[in-house]
Design a protein around this motif. Sequence first.
Motif, PDB file in Angstrom:
ATOM      1  N   GLN A  29       0.515  -1.232  -0.074  1.00 33.55           N
ATOM      2  CA  GLN A  29      -0.363  -0.071   0.223  1.00 33.55           C
ATOM      3  C   GLN A  29       0.651   1.328  -0.196  1.00 33.55           C
ATOM      4  O   GLN A  29       0.174   2.188  -0.683  1.00 33.55           O
ATOM      5  CB  GLN A  29      -1.205  -0.204   1.140  1.00 33.55           C
ATOM      6  N   SER A  30       2.065   0.949   0.671  1.00 31.99           N
ATOM      7  CA  SER A  30       3.130   2.557   0.600  1.00 31.99           C
ATOM      8  C   SER A  30       3.573   2.658  -0.548  1.00 31.99           C
ATOM      9  O   SER A  30       3.589   3.880  -0.715  1.00 31.99           O
ATOM     10  CB  SER A  30       3.317   2.304   1.579  1.00 31.99           C
ATOM     11  N   SER A  31       3.972   1.977  -1.540  1.00 31.63           N
ATOM     12  CA  SER A  31       5.239   1.890  -2.235  1.00 31.63           C
ATOM     13  C   SER A  31       4.092   1.674  -3.979  1.00 31.63           C
ATOM     14  O   SER A  31       4.355   1.712  -5.079  1.00 31.63           O
ATOM     15  CB  SER A  31       5.896   0.126  -2.239  1.00 31.63           C
ATOM     16  N   GLN A  32       2.390   1.649  -3.316  1.00 33.63           N
ATOM     17  CA  GLN A  32       1.795   1.402  -4.819  1.00 33.63           C
ATOM     18  C   GLN A  32       1.822   2.991  -6.386  1.00 33.63           C
ATOM     19  O   GLN A  32       1.991   2.294  -6.656  1.00 33.63           O
ATOM     20  CB  GLN A  32       0.887   0.963  -3.667  1.00 33.63           C
ATOM     21  N   PHE A  33       1.710   3.898  -4.987  1.00 30.98           N
ATOM     22  CA  PHE A  33       1.475   4.651  -5.898  1.00 30.98           C
ATOM     23  C   PHE A  33       3.097   5.586  -5.878  1.00 30.98           C
ATOM     24  O   PHE A  33       2.665   6.761  -6.148  1.00 30.98           O
ATOM     25  CB  PHE A  33       0.183   5.636  -5.164  1.00 30.98           C
ATOM     26  N   SER A  34       4.110   4.557  -5.312  1.00 38.11           N
ATOM     27  CA  SER A  34       5.188   5.503  -5.229  1.00 38.11           C
ATOM     28  C   SER A  34       5.902   5.698  -6.544  1.00 38.11           C
ATOM     29  O   SER A  34       5.961   4.503  -7.382  1.00 38.11           O
ATOM     30  CB  SER A  34       5.788   5.659  -3.703  1.00 38.11           C
ATOM     31  N   THR A  35       6.706   6.580  -6.899  1.00 34.98           N
ATOM     32  CA  THR A  35       7.794   6.270  -7.818  1.00 34.98           C
ATOM     33  C   THR A  35       8.930   6.039  -7.599  1.00 34.98           C
ATOM     34  O   THR A  35       9.485   7.082  -6.966  1.00 34.98           O
ATOM     35  CB  THR A  35       7.911   7.279  -9.320  1.00 34.98           C
ATOM     36  N   PRO A  36       9.918   5.151  -7.955  1.00 32.98           N
ATOM     37  CA  PRO A  36      10.640   4.684  -7.688  1.00 32.98           C
ATOM     38  C   PRO A  36      11.421   5.491  -7.869  1.00 32.98           C
ATOM     39  O   PRO A  36      12.119   6.187  -9.329  1.00 32.98           O
ATOM     40  CB  PRO A  36      11.635   3.136  -8.544  1.00 32.98           C
ATOM     41  N   LYS A  37      12.998   5.284  -7.456  1.00 37.53           N
ATOM     42  CA  LYS A  37      13.612   6.622  -7.723  1.00 37.53           C
ATOM     43  C   LYS A  37      15.074   6.334  -8.038  1.00 37.53           C
ATOM     44  O   LYS A  37      15.384   4.596  -8.381  1.00 37.53           O
ATOM     45  CB  LYS A  37      14.595   7.333  -5.904  1.00 37.53           C
ATOM     46  N   LYS A  38      15.879   6.551  -9.654  1.00 37.26           N
ATOM     47  CA  LYS A  38      16.378   6.503  -9.965  1.00 37.26           C
ATOM     48  C   LYS A  38      18.264   6.180  -9.317  1.00 37.26           C
ATOM     49  O   LYS A  38      18.229   7.338  -8.608  1.00 37.26           O
ATOM     50  CB  LYS A  38      16.680   6.949 -11.254  1.00 37.26           C
ATOM     51  N   PRO A  39      18.849   5.196  -9.693  1.00 41.29           N
ATOM     52  CA  PRO A  39      20.356   4.900  -9.135  1.00 41.29           C
ATOM     53  C   PRO A  39      21.148   6.231  -9.387  1.00 41.29           C
ATOM     54  O   PRO A  39      20.981   6.885 -10.495  1.00 41.29           O
ATOM     55  CB  PRO A  39      20.973   3.776  -9.156  1.00 41.29           C
ATOM     56  N   MET A  40      21.516   6.914  -8.873  1.00 39.45           N
ATOM     57  CA  MET A  40      22.524   8.328  -8.483  1.00 39.45           C
ATOM     58  C   MET A  40      23.685   7.608 -10.649  1.00 39.45           C
ATOM     59  O   MET A  40      23.444   9.066 -10.751  1.00 39.45           O
ATOM     60  CB  MET A  40      23.942   8.277  -7.883  1.00 39.45           C
ATOM     61  N   ARG A  41      23.970   7.105 -10.564  1.00 37.71           N
ATOM     62  CA  ARG A  41      24.706   6.046 -11.610  1.00 37.71           C
ATOM     63  C   ARG A  41      24.025   5.698 -12.281  1.00 37.71           C
ATOM     64  O   ARG A  41      24.754   6.742 -13.331  1.00 37.71           O
ATOM     65  CB  ARG A  41      25.501   4.518 -11.616  1.00 37.71           C
ATOM     66  N   LEU A  42      22.337   5.700 -12.837  1.00 38.43           N
ATOM     67  CA  LEU A  42      21.665   5.536 -14.196  1.00 38.43           C
ATOM     68  C   LEU A  42      22.094   7.657 -14.428  1.00 38.43           C
ATOM     69  O   LEU A  42      22.187   7.213 -15.305  1.00 38.43           O
ATOM     70  CB  LEU A  42      20.673   5.338 -14.034  1.00 38.43           C
ATOM     71  N   LYS A  43      21.499   8.126 -13.396  1.00 41.75           N
ATOM     72  CA  LYS A  43      21.358   9.517 -13.405  1.00 41.75           C
ATOM     73  C   LYS A  43      22.702   9.904 -14.390  1.00 41.75           C
ATOM     74  O   LYS A  43      22.553  10.471 -15.547  1.00 41.75           O
ATOM     75  CB  LYS A  43      21.273   9.730 -12.475  1.00 41.75           C
ATOM     76  N   LYS A  44      24.075   9.678 -13.537  1.00 48.03           N
ATOM     77  CA  LYS A  44      25.344  10.826 -14.029  1.00 48.03           C
ATOM     78  C   LYS A  44      24.957   9.453 -16.093  1.00 48.03           C
ATOM     79  O   LYS A  44      25.385  10.584 -16.354  1.00 48.03           O
ATOM     80  CB  LYS A  44      26.557  10.182 -13.312  1.00 48.03           C
ATOM     81  N   GLN A  45      25.332   8.634 -15.715  1.00 48.92           N
ATOM     82  CA  GLN A  45      24.988   8.284 -17.226  1.00 48.92           C
ATOM     83  C   GLN A  45      23.809   8.692 -18.500  1.00 48.92           C
ATOM     84  O   GLN A  45      24.713   9.864 -19.430  1.00 48.92           O
ATOM     85  CB  GLN A  45      24.469   6.871 -17.456  1.00 48.92           C
ATOM     86  N   GLN A  46      22.463   8.734 -17.546  1.00 53.83           N
ATOM     87  CA  GLN A  46      21.260   9.835 -18.471  1.00 53.83           C
ATOM     88  C   GLN A  46      21.988  11.408 -19.096  1.00 53.83           C
ATOM     89  O   GLN A  46      22.282  12.091 -20.418  1.00 53.83           O
ATOM     90  CB  GLN A  46      20.251   9.366 -17.803  1.00 53.83           C
ATOM     91  N   LEU A  47      22.518  11.541 -18.365  1.00 56.61           N
ATOM     92  CA  LEU A  47      23.888  13.290 -18.209  1.00 56.61           C
ATOM     93  C   LEU A  47      24.695  13.341 -19.333  1.00 56.61           C
ATOM     94  O   LEU A  47      24.624  13.934 -20.008  1.00 56.61           O
ATOM     95  CB  LEU A  47      24.031  13.765 -16.809  1.00 56.61           C
ATOM     96  N   THR A  48      25.468  11.792 -18.705  1.00 57.55           N
ATOM     97  CA  THR A  48      26.526  12.937 -19.680  1.00 57.55           C
ATOM     98  C   THR A  48      26.304  11.726 -21.234  1.00 57.55           C
ATOM     99  O   THR A  48      27.111  12.599 -22.185  1.00 57.55           O
ATOM    100  CB  THR A  48      27.407  10.541 -19.465  1.00 57.55           C
ATOM    101  N   SER A  49      25.464  10.971 -21.559  1.00 56.66           N
ATOM    102  CA  SER A  49      24.904  10.448 -22.681  1.00 56.66           C
ATOM    103  C   SER A  49      24.120  11.597 -23.136  1.00 56.66           C
ATOM    104  O   SER A  49      24.802  12.308 -24.540  1.00 56.66           O
ATOM    105  CB  SER A  49      23.822   9.817 -22.631  1.00 56.66           C
ATOM    106  N   LEU A  50      23.367  12.352 -22.535  1.00 56.29           N
ATOM    107  CA  LEU A  50      22.551  13.665 -23.193  1.00 56.29           C
ATOM    108  C   LEU A  50      23.266  14.568 -23.818  1.00 56.29           C
ATOM    109  O   LEU A  50      23.416  15.363 -24.800  1.00 56.29           O
ATOM    110  CB  LEU A  50      21.634  14.471 -22.012  1.00 56.29           C
ATOM    111  N   LEU A  51      24.984  15.556 -22.875  1.00 52.74           N
ATOM    112  CA  LEU A  51      25.757  16.032 -23.367  1.00 52.74           C
ATOM    113  C   LEU A  51      26.972  15.947 -24.698  1.00 52.74           C
ATOM    114  O   LEU A  51      26.850  16.290 -25.377  1.00 52.74           O
ATOM    115  CB  LEU A  51      26.396  16.156 -21.892  1.00 52.74           C
ATOM    116  N   LEU A  52      26.719  14.198 -24.111  1.00 54.76           N
ATOM    117  CA  LEU A  52      27.593  13.911 -25.517  1.00 54.76           C
ATOM    118  C   LEU A  52      26.661  13.623 -26.882  1.00 54.76           C
ATOM    119  O   LEU A  52      26.874  14.130 -28.202  1.00 54.76           O
ATOM    120  CB  LEU A  52      27.476  12.544 -25.367  1.00 54.76           C
ATOM    121  N   ASP A  53      25.179  14.335 -26.565  1.00 58.43           N
ATOM    122  CA  ASP A  53      24.693  13.615 -28.277  1.00 58.43           C
ATOM    123  C   ASP A  53      24.483  14.975 -28.631  1.00 58.43           C
ATOM    124  O   ASP A  53      24.319  15.498 -29.580  1.00 58.43           O
ATOM    125  CB  ASP A  53      22.984  13.049 -27.639  1.00 58.43           C
ATOM    126  N   SER A  54      24.068  16.175 -27.110  1.00 56.55           N
ATOM    127  CA  SER A  54      24.199  17.432 -27.840  1.00 56.55           C
ATOM    128  C   SER A  54      25.700  18.070 -28.279  1.00 56.55           C
ATOM    129  O   SER A  54      25.109  19.139 -28.655  1.00 56.55           O
ATOM    130  CB  SER A  54      23.708  18.174 -26.301  1.00 56.55           C
TER     131      SER A  54
END
Length: 401
Positions: A29-54
Motif C-alpha cells: 500500500q505504501s509503495s503502490q503510488f510511489s515512483t521508484p528513484k533512479k540510482p545515482m549512477r544511472l542519472k550520471k549516465q543519462q546526463l553524460t549521454s545527453l551531453l555527448l549527443d548534444s
Amino acid sequence: MCTSNNEPKLADDSVLTPNSTGIAPKASQSSQFSTPKKPMRLKKQQLTSLLLDSATSIFVIHYIYKNPSYLNPWEIPNAQLWVLGFILIRCAIVFYDHLVVFLIEKAFKCKVLPTREPGAPPVRYVELDTRSVVYLSLNSLNEYTFVMRLTYYLWDGGYQGMLPWRLSQLSLGNTIVAIGIMFISMDLLYAPLHHFLHLPSMYPLIHKHHHRQHFPVRGYLDAGNEHPIEHMIGVTCTWFAVCTAEVLLPTMKMLWEVIKTGERSDIKGILASVELRGGGVHAVTVLIFFQLHAALAMMNHSPFDAQFSLPFVGSSLLFGNDSSRIGAMDNIPIIGKRLRRVISGQWFRYSVGHHEMHHRKFNYNYAQYCLFYDHWMGTFISYEGPKTASELEAKKKAKSS
C-alpha cells in the motif's frame, strides 16, 4: 525465421517471471503510488549521454553549415532530385537486404543457427522502439551521404586521380589482393574501436542500444540499429579500408624500387622522399567490396548459419595443433601466448555464429571477418549452440544449491 518469445514484456524488454504461485506479487500500500528513484549512477549516465549527443549534434550541424558540399558532393542542382536520390538508395538497400536473404535461404540452402532451430529454447526478441526508428533514420541519411561521397571519390580517380576505371586495367593486384587488404585493414581498425565502445565507461553511452537484440534476426534493420556515432565509426572504417588498399600496394612497390636502386647508406633520405601513391585498387573492386561488406553485415544479423574461411591464413593447418614449435612459443616473454593463439587459430574466418556469440556474450568476438585482433587479445570464443532442457535444469539446480 526466428522463434519469438510470446511471454509478456516489461518496459525495459525483460521477460516477466511469475513466482511459484504463477501470480505476480502485489505492490504494498505504501509503495503502490510511489515512483521508484533512479540510482545515482544511472542519472550520471543519462546526463553524460545527453551531453555527448548534444555536443555531437552541434558539431555535425556546424560542420555541415561550413561545408554544405559534404551532403551534396555531386552538386545536385535542386532539393527534389536530392530527395529522389535518397529514396532510390533506400529502395535499393531494402531490395538488396531481401535479395541477400533469398540467395542464402533458397540458392545456397543455408540452414538456420542451432539457436533458431525448431525445438530450441525460445530466444529473446526485441521490437523496434522509437529510439531505434530515430537512429535508423539518421543512419540512413549518413549512408546516403556515404554512397554519394564514395561514388564521387571513385569517379574523381580517388587519391591523386590515379584510380583506374577501365576493365582492361584489371589485374590480380588491384582486384583479389586489394579486396583482401580491404577486409583485413577494415577489421584491424574496427575491432579495437569496437572493443573501445565496450569499455564500462563508454558502453552505456553509445553501443548498448545495438545490443538490445541478443539474437539478431532482421538483417539490415538489426545491423543499422545503432547509435549514429557508432554508425559513423563503421563508415570511417570502410573509408580506411578503401584508402589503405589504394595507396598500400603502389607505395610499397615504389618504395621497393627506390630502395633497390638507391644507395644503402641513404635509406633514411630515400624513405623521407617517398610519397604515398594511389591507384592500387580498381574502381570496380571497391564497388564489389562495398556490396560484399553490406551483404555480410546484413547476414551477421540474420538467423542463418553462414560461414566461410581461408584455410591456410593464420591456421594451425600450417603447423599442426600439437606442434612442439607452437607450444614453445609460450616461453617467449610477454607476447608468447598471444603469438601462439594467432598462429594456431583460424583468424581469417567469417561466421554469423561468431557474431551471434558477440551479441550473447558481449566481451568476445569484436572483429567481423579478420579475427586476428580477437586471437591476439584473447577475446575469441567459438560458437556455442543452445542448451537442452536437461542442461538448463541442471544449471538452475546448481545455482539454487
